[in-house]
Scaffold this motif. Structure first.
Motif, PDB file in Angstrom:
ATOM      1  N   THR A  39       0.842  -1.202   0.000  1.00  0.00           N
ATOM      2  CA  THR A  39       0.000   0.000   0.000  1.00  0.00           C
ATOM      3  C   THR A  39       0.872   1.246   0.000  1.00  0.00           C
ATOM      4  N   ASP A  40       0.224   2.398  -0.254  1.00  0.00           N
ATOM      5  CA  ASP A  40       0.934   3.677  -0.175  1.00  0.00           C
ATOM      6  C   ASP A  40       0.668   4.304   1.186  1.00  0.00           C
ATOM      7  N   GLY A  41       1.090   5.550   1.374  1.00  0.00           N
ATOM      8  CA  GLY A  41       0.930   6.243   2.648  1.00  0.00           C
ATOM      9  C   GLY A  41      -0.515   6.503   3.028  1.00  0.00           C
ATOM     10  N   LYS A  42      -1.421   6.469   2.037  1.00  0.00           N
ATOM     11  CA  LYS A  42      -2.845   6.713   2.290  1.00  0.00           C
ATOM     12  C   LYS A  42      -3.631   5.413   2.404  1.00  0.00           C
ATOM     13  N   ASN A  43      -2.916   4.313   2.580  1.00  0.00           N
ATOM     14  CA  ASN A  43      -3.499   2.979   2.709  1.00  0.00           C
ATOM     15  C   ASN A  43      -4.242   2.535   1.439  1.00  0.00           C
ATOM     16  N   GLN A  44      -3.826   3.061   0.284  1.00  0.00           N
ATOM     17  CA  GLN A  44      -4.379   2.656  -0.999  1.00  0.00           C
ATOM     18  C   GLN A  44      -3.490   1.559  -1.591  1.00  0.00           C
ATOM     19  N   PRO A  45      -4.083   0.524  -2.188  1.00  0.00           N
ATOM     20  CA  PRO A  45      -3.272  -0.567  -2.750  1.00  0.00           C
ATOM     21  C   PRO A  45      -2.424  -0.087  -3.929  1.00  0.00           C
ATOM     22  N   LEU A  46      -1.250  -0.691  -4.070  1.00  0.00           N
ATOM     23  CA  LEU A  46      -0.350  -0.369  -5.171  1.00  0.00           C
ATOM     24  C   LEU A  46      -0.254  -1.566  -6.118  1.00  0.00           C
ATOM     25  N   ASP A 104      -1.070  -7.714  -7.369  1.00  0.00           N
ATOM     26  CA  ASP A 104      -2.224  -7.669  -8.265  1.00  0.00           C
ATOM     27  C   ASP A 104      -2.923  -6.311  -8.164  1.00  0.00           C
ATOM     28  N   THR A 105      -4.112  -6.204  -8.746  1.00  0.00           N
ATOM     29  CA  THR A 105      -4.828  -4.920  -8.781  1.00  0.00           C
ATOM     30  C   THR A 105      -5.235  -4.426  -7.398  1.00  0.00           C
ATOM     31  N   LYS A 106      -5.317  -5.318  -6.432  1.00  0.00           N
ATOM     32  CA  LYS A 106      -5.669  -4.930  -5.062  1.00  0.00           C
ATOM     33  C   LYS A 106      -4.438  -4.796  -4.170  1.00  0.00           C
ATOM     34  N   GLY A 107      -3.239  -4.892  -4.767  1.00  0.00           N
ATOM     35  CA  GLY A 107      -1.997  -4.762  -4.007  1.00  0.00           C
ATOM     36  C   GLY A 107      -1.565  -6.038  -3.313  1.00  0.00           C
ATOM     37  N   ASN A 108      -2.281  -7.138  -3.509  1.00  0.00           N
ATOM     38  CA  ASN A 108      -1.950  -8.407  -2.855  1.00  0.00           C
ATOM     39  C   ASN A 108      -0.871  -9.156  -3.630  1.00  0.00           C
ATOM     40  N   LEU A 137      13.028  -9.267   1.583  1.00  0.00           N
ATOM     41  CA  LEU A 137      12.269  -8.933   0.391  1.00  0.00           C
ATOM     42  C   LEU A 137      12.546  -7.485   0.016  1.00  0.00           C
ATOM     43  N   THR A 138      12.726  -7.235  -1.275  1.00  0.00           N
ATOM     44  CA  THR A 138      12.893  -5.889  -1.795  1.00  0.00           C
ATOM     45  C   THR A 138      11.638  -5.533  -2.567  1.00  0.00           C
ATOM     46  N   VAL A 139      10.964  -4.456  -2.152  1.00  0.00           N
ATOM     47  CA  VAL A 139       9.705  -4.037  -2.767  1.00  0.00           C
ATOM     48  C   VAL A 139       9.934  -2.695  -3.450  1.00  0.00           C
ATOM     49  N   SER A 140       9.533  -2.600  -4.725  1.00  0.00           N
ATOM     50  CA  SER A 140       9.740  -1.348  -5.454  1.00  0.00           C
ATOM     51  C   SER A 140       8.652  -1.148  -6.495  1.00  0.00           C
ATOM     52  N   ILE A 141       8.409   0.128  -6.803  1.00  0.00           N
ATOM     53  CA  ILE A 141       7.490   0.525  -7.857  1.00  0.00           C
ATOM     54  C   ILE A 141       7.861   1.959  -8.250  1.00  0.00           C
ATOM     55  N   SER A 199       2.624 -13.573   6.641  1.00  0.00           N
ATOM     56  CA  SER A 199       1.810 -12.485   6.123  1.00  0.00           C
ATOM     57  C   SER A 199       2.485 -11.154   6.447  1.00  0.00           C
ATOM     58  N   ILE A 200       2.669 -10.320   5.408  1.00  0.00           N
ATOM     59  CA  ILE A 200       3.365  -9.045   5.582  1.00  0.00           C
ATOM     60  C   ILE A 200       2.579  -7.945   4.875  1.00  0.00           C
ATOM     61  N   ASN A 201       2.362  -6.835   5.583  1.00  0.00           N
ATOM     62  CA  ASN A 201       1.775  -5.649   4.965  1.00  0.00           C
ATOM     63  C   ASN A 201       2.882  -4.614   4.823  1.00  0.00           C
ATOM     64  N   ILE A 202       3.089  -4.156   3.587  1.00  0.00           N
ATOM     65  CA  ILE A 202       4.198  -3.256   3.284  1.00  0.00           C
ATOM     66  C   ILE A 202       3.650  -1.909   2.831  1.00  0.00           C
ATOM     67  N   GLU A 203       4.129  -0.838   3.463  1.00  0.00           N
ATOM     68  CA  GLU A 203       3.714   0.511   3.091  1.00  0.00           C
ATOM     69  C   GLU A 203       4.900   1.233   2.475  1.00  0.00           C
ATOM     70  N   LEU A 204       4.722   1.722   1.250  1.00  0.00           N
ATOM     71  CA  LEU A 204       5.788   2.441   0.554  1.00  0.00           C
ATOM     72  C   LEU A 204       5.531   3.940   0.609  1.00  0.00           C
ATOM     73  N   ALA A 205       6.607   4.699   0.745  1.00  0.00           N
ATOM     74  CA  ALA A 205       6.518   6.161   0.786  1.00  0.00           C
ATOM     75  C   ALA A 205       6.753   6.711  -0.618  1.00  0.00           C
ATOM     76  N   GLU A 206       6.054   7.813  -0.928  1.00  0.00           N
ATOM     77  CA  GLU A 206       6.214   8.439  -2.239  1.00  0.00           C
ATOM     78  C   GLU A 206       7.609   9.006  -2.382  1.00  0.00           C
ATOM     79  N   ASP A 207       8.131   8.944  -3.607  1.00  0.00           N
ATOM     80  CA  ASP A 207       9.437   9.508  -3.916  1.00  0.00           C
ATOM     81  C   ASP A 207       9.216  10.669  -4.866  1.00  0.00           C
TER      82      ASP A 207
END
Length: 146
Positions: A53-60, A77-81, A93-97, A112-120
């Motif tokens: 997810t992003d900082g606003k808890n929206q799926p990526l 996937d489309t829901k960030g899963n 794990l390395t997570v990038s977008i 089970s892991i929930n990952i939150e990415l910060a905007e660059d």
């Protein structure tokens, strides 16, 4: 009249056959046990699932999730899963977008892991579009008659 069979000889033959069949049965049984246990003994694999997810808890959707030090990876996937079966070795794990800062997360002992990415904000300062066009010129043939 009927033939007489020596009971001692028959017993010896039967005993030999039973021993050879028992030995063959043991080896087959042992072979089957080893065959069934090899996948469990050779690789310790862990399946990790989660959400990006992003900082606003929206799926990526389309985030890249890779196991560090291997070529093993997946994307969300489309829901960030996502779901990834970790190979033996690193549990990082390395997570990038694109548009977000990459993040490394430890998956040791977790399923089970929930990952939150910060905007660059710096990564999308400039966008350069390059276009290519294939131009074909027709050659003209001019004839001069004298």
């Amino acid at each position: 009249m009927g033939k007489f069979i020596n009971v001692t000889t028959t017993f010896k033959l039967t005993n030999k056959l039973m021993k050879s069949n028992l030995t063959l049965g043991r080896s087959k049984f042992l072979g089957i046990i080893i065959f069934l246990m090899v996948p469990f003994l050779s690789f310790a694999q862990t399946k990790v699932t989660g959400t990006v997810t992003d900082g606003k808890n929206q799926p990526l959707p389309g985030a890249s999730i890779k196991q560090k030090g291997t070529t093993n990876g997946t994307s969300s996937d489309t829901k960030g899963n996502f779901s990834l079966t970790l190979k033996e070795g690193s549990s990082m794990l390395t997570v990038s977008i694109v548009g977000y800062k990459s993040k490394e997360v430890s998956a040791a002992g977790q399923t089970s892991i929930n990952i939150e990415l910060a905007e660059d904000n710096n990564s999308l300062d400039e966008v350069v579009a390059i276009g290519y066009q294939n131009i074909q010129r027709k050659k003209q043939l001019v004839l001069y008659l004298l």
